[in-house]
Design a protein around this motif. Structure first.
Motif, short mmCIF file in Angstrom:
data_model
loop_
_atom_site.label_atom_id
_atom_site.label_comp_id
_atom_site.label_asym_id
_atom_site.label_seq_id
_atom_site.Cartn_x
_atom_site.Cartn_y
_atom_site.Cartn_z
N THR A 53 2.84 14.30 39.62
CA THR A 53 1.94 13.22 39.26
C THR A 53 2.69 11.90 39.42
N SER A 54 2.36 10.89 38.63
CA SER A 54 3.02 9.59 38.75
C SER A 54 2.89 8.81 37.46
N LYS A 55 3.90 8.01 37.20
CA LYS A 55 3.83 7.09 36.07
C LYS A 55 2.67 6.13 36.23
N MET A 56 2.22 5.93 37.48
CA MET A 56 1.09 5.05 37.72
C MET A 56 -0.22 5.64 37.19
N GLY A 57 -0.19 6.92 36.79
CA GLY A 57 -1.35 7.53 36.15
C GLY A 57 -1.36 7.37 34.65
N SER A 58 -0.34 6.69 34.12
CA SER A 58 -0.28 6.44 32.68
C SER A 58 -1.21 5.28 32.31
N ILE A 59 -2.14 5.51 31.41
CA ILE A 59 -3.05 4.45 30.96
C ILE A 59 -2.33 3.51 30.00
N SER A 60 -1.44 4.06 29.18
CA SER A 60 -0.75 3.25 28.18
C SER A 60 0.34 2.37 28.79
N ASP A 61 0.70 2.62 30.06
CA ASP A 61 1.76 1.85 30.71
C ASP A 61 1.30 1.39 32.08
N SER A 62 0.09 0.84 32.13
CA SER A 62 -0.49 0.43 33.41
C SER A 62 -0.42 -1.08 33.58
N SER A 63 -0.08 -1.50 34.79
CA SER A 63 -0.03 -2.93 35.11
C SER A 63 -1.20 -3.34 36.00
N ALA A 70 -6.28 6.20 39.17
CA ALA A 70 -7.33 7.03 38.59
C ALA A 70 -7.14 8.49 38.96
N SER A 71 -6.74 8.74 40.20
CA SER A 71 -6.57 10.13 40.64
C SER A 71 -5.43 10.80 39.89
N LYS A 72 -4.35 10.05 39.61
CA LYS A 72 -3.22 10.64 38.90
C LYS A 72 -3.50 10.77 37.40
N ALA A 73 -4.24 9.83 36.83
CA ALA A 73 -4.65 9.96 35.43
C ALA A 73 -5.54 11.18 35.26
N ALA A 74 -6.45 11.38 36.23
CA ALA A 74 -7.33 12.55 36.18
C ALA A 74 -6.52 13.83 36.37
N LEU A 75 -5.54 13.80 37.26
CA LEU A 75 -4.67 14.96 37.46
C LEU A 75 -3.93 15.30 36.16
N ASN A 76 -3.49 14.28 35.45
CA ASN A 76 -2.80 14.53 34.18
C ASN A 76 -3.70 15.29 33.20
N HIS A 83 6.80 13.16 37.06
CA HIS A 83 6.89 11.90 37.79
C HIS A 83 8.22 11.89 38.53
N PRO A 84 8.20 11.81 39.87
CA PRO A 84 9.44 11.93 40.64
C PRO A 84 10.30 10.67 40.69
N PRO A 102 7.68 27.21 26.70
CA PRO A 102 6.48 27.00 25.88
C PRO A 102 6.56 25.72 25.04
N LYS A 103 7.77 25.32 24.67
CA LYS A 103 7.94 24.11 23.87
C LYS A 103 7.61 22.85 24.67
N THR A 104 7.89 22.85 25.97
CA THR A 104 7.65 21.66 26.80
C THR A 104 6.41 21.83 27.69
N ASN A 105 5.68 22.90 27.51
CA ASN A 105 4.48 23.15 28.30
C ASN A 105 3.49 21.99 28.16
N GLY A 106 3.05 21.45 29.32
CA GLY A 106 2.05 20.38 29.31
C GLY A 106 2.59 18.99 29.05
N HIS A 107 3.92 18.83 28.98
CA HIS A 107 4.48 17.51 28.76
C HIS A 107 4.51 16.70 30.05
N PHE A 108 4.39 15.39 29.92
CA PHE A 108 4.39 14.43 31.04
C PHE A 108 5.75 13.74 31.03
N VAL A 109 6.62 14.12 32.00
CA VAL A 109 7.98 13.61 32.00
C VAL A 109 8.38 13.14 33.40
#
Length: 224
Positions: free
Chosen positions: A130-140, A148-154, A175-176, A208-215
């Protein structure tokens, strides 16, 4: 020996994934739209498969070709940046939808088709680039189709993580970084080698502890 399937493997981050996992001794299934043009992949000891994630028929053909082959890790890397003009004031609806088809629906369709293979694998890991550009809380702002496509992918990835955990499947949203590829451009700060080296660590430590995390590639959490 682990088996890793990678989409968008003919160049950039996907190609680097194929190189590093191949060097490690993994069984690599490298997918791209035009295998006949993938000269860099032909130089590796990998299995190359034709795949266009926007076409259901192509995904079905891949699933049929794989049969019941167990897959330990699926890396959904194929993606596009979208149209050149994608401001909120000027964007082609068709181009917007095309971006969503590749970046959001493509990974979902692929995950659905390859779930049986993941269930048969030992590691049962699904990694979505995905991409940090899909972050709504950190969007410029800007690049509305891509964002939008990456936010939806998240959301798709996080939902898969919640719904498939009962099956033992774990999901990484990765996020690479800003990488020197055709998409990232020559001015990017990170080499494909260093990005993928970090991403592989994140996939290896997925639990399982980090499952679904956005990093990001260094393991730093990113806000939704």
């Amino acid at each position: 020996m682990k088996t890793v399937l990678i989409t968008g493997a003919n160049r950039g981050i996907g190609l680097e994934f194929a190189k590093q996992y191949d060097a490690e001794g993994a069984e690599v299934i490298a997918c791209c739209r035009h295998p006949e043009k993938a000269e860099a992949l032909a130089a590796l000891d990998v299995r190359v498969e034709r795949l266009d994630v926007t076409h259901d028929e192509s995904i079905a053909r891949l699933a049929a070709s794989l049969g019941d082959v167990p897959i330990d890790i699926v890396i959904s890397n194929a993606g596009v940046y979208g149209p050149e003009e994608q401001s909120t004031e000027r964007i082609s609806p068709a181009a917007f939808l095309d971006t969503m088809r590749v970046n959001t629906l493509g990974p979902l369709r692929l995950a659905q088709a390859l779930k049986p293979n993941l269930l048969a694998g030992r590691e049962k890991k699904l990694a979505l680039l995905t991409s940090k550009m899909g972050s709504i809380s950190d969007s410029s702002g800007g690049f509305v189709a891509y964002r939008a496509s990456k936010a939806a992918l998240n959301m798709v990835a996080h939902t898969i993580a919640l719904e498939w955990k009962k099956d033992g499947i774990m999901v990484a949203l990765l996020h690479p970084g800003w990488v020197r590829t055709d998409m990232g451009g020559p001015g990017a700060t990170l080499s494909p080698f260093d990005s993928v080296k970090g991403l592989r660590v994140r996939i290896a430590e997925l639990s399982p502890k980090t499952n679904g995390h956005f990093v990001d590639y260094l393991g730093r959490e990113i806000g939704w």
